[in-house]
Design a protein around this motif. Structure first.
Motif, PDB file in Angstrom:
ATOM      1  N   ASP A 175      26.439  35.871  43.095  1.00 40.71           N
ATOM      2  CA  ASP A 175      26.423  35.396  41.712  1.00 40.71           C
ATOM      3  C   ASP A 175      26.977  36.424  40.738  1.00 40.71           C
ATOM      4  OD1 ASP A 175      25.305  32.853  42.195  1.00 40.71           O
ATOM      5  OD2 ASP A 175      23.309  33.744  42.373  1.00 40.71           O
ATOM      6  N   SER A 176      26.772  37.693  41.047  1.00 39.83           N
ATOM      7  CA  SER A 176      27.132  38.769  40.119  1.00 39.83           C
ATOM      8  C   SER A 176      27.601  39.990  40.898  1.00 39.83           C
ATOM      9  CB  SER A 176      25.898  39.127  39.284  1.00 39.83           C
ATOM     10  OG  SER A 176      26.050  40.366  38.651  1.00 39.83           O
ATOM     11  N   ILE A 177      28.465  40.760  40.296  1.00 35.69           N
ATOM     12  CA  ILE A 177      28.911  42.019  40.910  1.00 35.69           C
ATOM     13  C   ILE A 177      27.719  42.944  41.166  1.00 35.69           C
ATOM     14  CG2 ILE A 177      29.432  43.251  38.742  1.00 35.69           C
ATOM     15  CD1 ILE A 177      31.771  43.325  41.752  1.00 35.69           C
ATOM     16  N   ASN A 178      26.651  42.769  40.386  1.00 37.17           N
ATOM     17  CA  ASN A 178      25.436  43.561  40.586  1.00 37.17           C
ATOM     18  C   ASN A 178      24.828  43.347  41.966  1.00 37.17           C
ATOM     19  OD1 ASN A 178      25.039  44.854  38.008  1.00 37.17           O
ATOM     20  ND2 ASN A 178      24.575  42.837  37.198  1.00 37.17           N
ATOM     21  N   ASP A 179      25.086  42.186  42.569  1.00 33.92           N
ATOM     22  CA  ASP A 179      24.508  41.841  43.864  1.00 33.92           C
ATOM     23  C   ASP A 179      25.220  42.506  45.037  1.00 33.92           C
ATOM     24  OD1 ASP A 179      22.797  40.138  42.467  1.00 33.92           O
ATOM     25  OD2 ASP A 179      24.086  38.377  42.779  1.00 33.92           O
ATOM     26  N   LEU A 180      26.421  43.003  44.818  1.00 33.10           N
ATOM     27  CA  LEU A 180      27.225  43.523  45.921  1.00 33.10           C
ATOM     28  C   LEU A 180      26.554  44.647  46.721  1.00 33.10           C
ATOM     29  CD1 LEU A 180      29.881  43.219  47.439  1.00 33.10           C
ATOM     30  CD2 LEU A 180      30.888  44.840  45.830  1.00 33.10           C
ATOM     31  N   PRO A 181      26.024  45.688  46.096  1.00 34.52           N
ATOM     32  CA  PRO A 181      25.424  46.772  46.887  1.00 34.52           C
ATOM     33  C   PRO A 181      24.262  46.324  47.776  1.00 34.52           C
ATOM     34  CG  PRO A 181      25.794  47.506  44.642  1.00 34.52           C
ATOM     35  CD  PRO A 181      26.029  46.016  44.671  1.00 34.52           C
ATOM     36  N   ALA A 182      23.590  45.256  47.415  1.00 33.57           N
ATOM     37  CA  ALA A 182      22.458  44.775  48.212  1.00 33.57           C
ATOM     38  C   ALA A 182      22.918  44.196  49.558  1.00 33.57           C
ATOM     39  CB  ALA A 182      21.666  43.738  47.439  1.00 33.57           C
ATOM     40  N   PHE A 183      24.169  43.755  49.620  1.00 27.09           N
ATOM     41  CA  PHE A 183      24.674  43.094  50.820  1.00 27.09           C
ATOM     42  C   PHE A 183      25.582  43.975  51.675  1.00 27.09           C
ATOM     43  CE2 PHE A 183      23.680  39.517  48.033  1.00 27.09           C
ATOM     44  CZ  PHE A 183      22.960  38.704  48.897  1.00 27.09           C
ATOM     45  N   ILE A 184      26.058  45.067  51.128  1.00 27.31           N
ATOM     46  CA  ILE A 184      27.005  45.944  51.825  1.00 27.31           C
ATOM     47  C   ILE A 184      26.319  47.271  52.116  1.00 27.31           C
ATOM     48  CG2 ILE A 184      29.238  47.109  51.708  1.00 27.31           C
ATOM     49  CD1 ILE A 184      29.523  44.058  51.685  1.00 27.31           C
ATOM     50  N   THR A 185      26.353  47.676  53.375  1.00 25.91           N
ATOM     51  CA  THR A 185      25.788  48.968  53.733  1.00 25.91           C
ATOM     52  C   THR A 185      26.770  50.060  53.361  1.00 25.91           C
ATOM     53  OG1 THR A 185      24.638  47.939  55.591  1.00 25.91           O
ATOM     54  CG2 THR A 185      24.848  50.334  55.621  1.00 25.91           C
ATOM     55  N   PHE A 202      33.720  44.050  29.526  1.00 27.38           N
ATOM     56  CA  PHE A 202      33.371  44.396  30.900  1.00 27.38           C
ATOM     57  C   PHE A 202      32.244  43.503  31.412  1.00 27.38           C
ATOM     58  CE2 PHE A 202      35.445  48.369  29.647  1.00 27.38           C
ATOM     59  CZ  PHE A 202      36.260  48.581  30.749  1.00 27.38           C
ATOM     60  N   ILE A 203      32.348  43.127  32.683  1.00 34.41           N
ATOM     61  CA  ILE A 203      31.285  42.365  33.350  1.00 34.41           C
ATOM     62  C   ILE A 203      30.066  43.276  33.472  1.00 34.41           C
ATOM     63  CG2 ILE A 203      30.579  41.379  35.580  1.00 34.41           C
ATOM     64  CD1 ILE A 203      32.544  39.497  34.388  1.00 34.41           C
ATOM     65  N   ASP A 204      28.901  42.754  33.142  1.00 28.78           N
ATOM     66  CA  ASP A 204      27.662  43.526  33.291  1.00 28.78           C
ATOM     67  C   ASP A 204      27.533  44.008  34.735  1.00 28.78           C
ATOM     68  OD1 ASP A 204      26.895  43.187  30.648  1.00 28.78           O
ATOM     69  OD2 ASP A 204      25.646  41.434  31.078  1.00 28.78           O
ATOM     70  N   GLY A 205      27.294  45.297  34.898  1.00 28.23           N
ATOM     71  CA  GLY A 205      27.078  45.870  36.214  1.00 28.23           C
ATOM     72  C   GLY A 205      28.315  46.415  36.891  1.00 28.23           C
ATOM     73  N   ILE A 206      29.485  46.230  36.299  1.00 27.20           N
ATOM     74  CA  ILE A 206      30.706  46.689  36.972  1.00 27.20           C
ATOM     75  C   ILE A 206      30.701  48.208  37.162  1.00 27.20           C
ATOM     76  CG2 ILE A 206      32.143  46.811  34.883  1.00 27.20           C
ATOM     77  CD1 ILE A 206      33.321  45.729  38.407  1.00 27.20           C
ATOM     78  N   PHE A 207      30.246  48.949  36.175  1.00 27.44           N
ATOM     79  CA  PHE A 207      30.264  50.412  36.295  1.00 27.44           C
ATOM     80  C   PHE A 207      29.246  50.904  37.317  1.00 27.44           C
ATOM     81  CE2 PHE A 207      31.828  49.956  31.801  1.00 27.44           C
ATOM     82  CZ  PHE A 207      33.143  50.313  32.068  1.00 27.44           C
ATOM     83  N   SER A 208      28.027  50.389  37.268  1.00 29.78           N
ATOM     84  CA  SER A 208      27.004  50.859  38.210  1.00 29.78           C
ATOM     85  C   SER A 208      27.366  50.492  39.646  1.00 29.78           C
ATOM     86  CB  SER A 208      25.621  50.310  37.840  1.00 29.78           C
ATOM     87  OG  SER A 208      25.614  48.901  37.850  1.00 29.78           O
ATOM     88  N   THR A 209      27.915  49.298  39.843  1.00 33.39           N
ATOM     89  CA  THR A 209      28.326  48.888  41.190  1.00 33.39           C
ATOM     90  C   THR A 209      29.474  49.755  41.683  1.00 33.39           C
ATOM     91  OG1 THR A 209      27.571  46.625  40.890  1.00 33.39           O
ATOM     92  CG2 THR A 209      29.269  46.987  42.560  1.00 33.39           C
ATOM     93  N   CYS A 210      30.502  49.915  40.883  1.00 37.95           N
ATOM     94  CA  CYS A 210      31.649  50.725  41.298  1.00 37.95           C
ATOM     95  C   CYS A 210      31.251  52.177  41.536  1.00 37.95           C
ATOM     96  CB  CYS A 210      32.766  50.640  40.266  1.00 37.95           C
ATOM     97  SG  CYS A 210      33.630  49.056  40.297  1.00 37.95           S
ATOM     98  N   LYS A 211      30.325  52.688  40.762  1.00 34.38           N
ATOM     99  CA  LYS A 211      29.877  54.070  40.941  1.00 34.38           C
ATOM    100  C   LYS A 211      29.236  54.252  42.313  1.00 34.38           C
ATOM    101  CE  LYS A 211      28.841  58.277  39.400  1.00 34.38           C
ATOM    102  NZ  LYS A 211      29.680  59.300  40.021  1.00 34.38           N
TER     103      LYS A 211
END
Length: 186
Positions: free
Chosen positions: A175-185, A32-41
């Motif tokens: 750069d990372s799936i971890n970054d997604l929540p920072a950019f999406i409201t 699993f990509i690091d952060g996939i679970f926390s981002t998807c959650k």
């Protein structure tokens, strides 16, 4: 006509959900990509359906079977469930237009960059594409999302570089799936 009311986070699999080691079909090889679970959650808790759309030409090439893929998919969904995330669906394309066994050798409307898997998910889950996000790691992911009228197209580097066409086809490059929540409201 039924009013569209659901939103979805569409995810490519290899390179977005898991590290792309090439034709992964066994859980022992699935990283699993690091952060996939926390981002998807975060997205799941905000009311997004989580839907995976993945080209799987390894089936068409005879590297593994549809049964192998489905067994791995069930295992993957269980791992998400263990993190209190439901994967609403997983759509896959086993075809390839040039390199496949005869029964899988074809140009289809499901293999990305064609939008078939996304359109199927939109229809089957009553989703409004204007409230959806597609996260992929290739130009073909962005092209399929554009053809399906997905509102937000996100290209995730996952340790690789892209040509300008891929970057220009995305609304956001991270750069990372971890970054997604920072950019999406949410």
């Amino acid at each position: 006509m039924t009013e569209l009311q659901n939103k979805a986070l569409f995810l490519d699999r290899d390179g977005v959900v898991n590290v792309d080691h090439g034709y992964v079909y066994q859980s022992e090889e699935f990283e699993f990509i690091d952060g996939i679970f926390s981002t998807c959650k975060k997205f799941y808790d905000a009311g997004y359906k989580i839907i995976v759309v993945t080209n799987q030409s390894g089936i068409g090439r005879g590297y593994y079977t549809e049964a192998d893929f489905l067994a791995l998919t069930q295992w993957m969904k269980t791992q998400f469930s263990n993190h209190n995330i439901e994967i609403a669906d997983v759509y896959f394309c086993p075809h390839h237009p040039k390199k496949a066994l005869p029964e899988y050798l074809k140009q289809c409307d499901c293999r990305k960059p064609a939008p078939g898997m996304l359109l199927q998910g939109i229809k089957e889950h009553n989703i409004d594409p204007k409230h959806c996000i597609m996260v992929g790691d290739k130009l073909s992911d962005m092209q399929a999302a554009k053809k399906a009228h997905i509102a937000t197209r996100v290209l995730v580097r996952s340790g690789q570089s892209f040509d300008e066409n891929a970057k220009q086809s995305a609304d956001l490059v991270i750069d990372s799936i971890n970054d997604l929540p920072a950019f999406i409201t949410l």
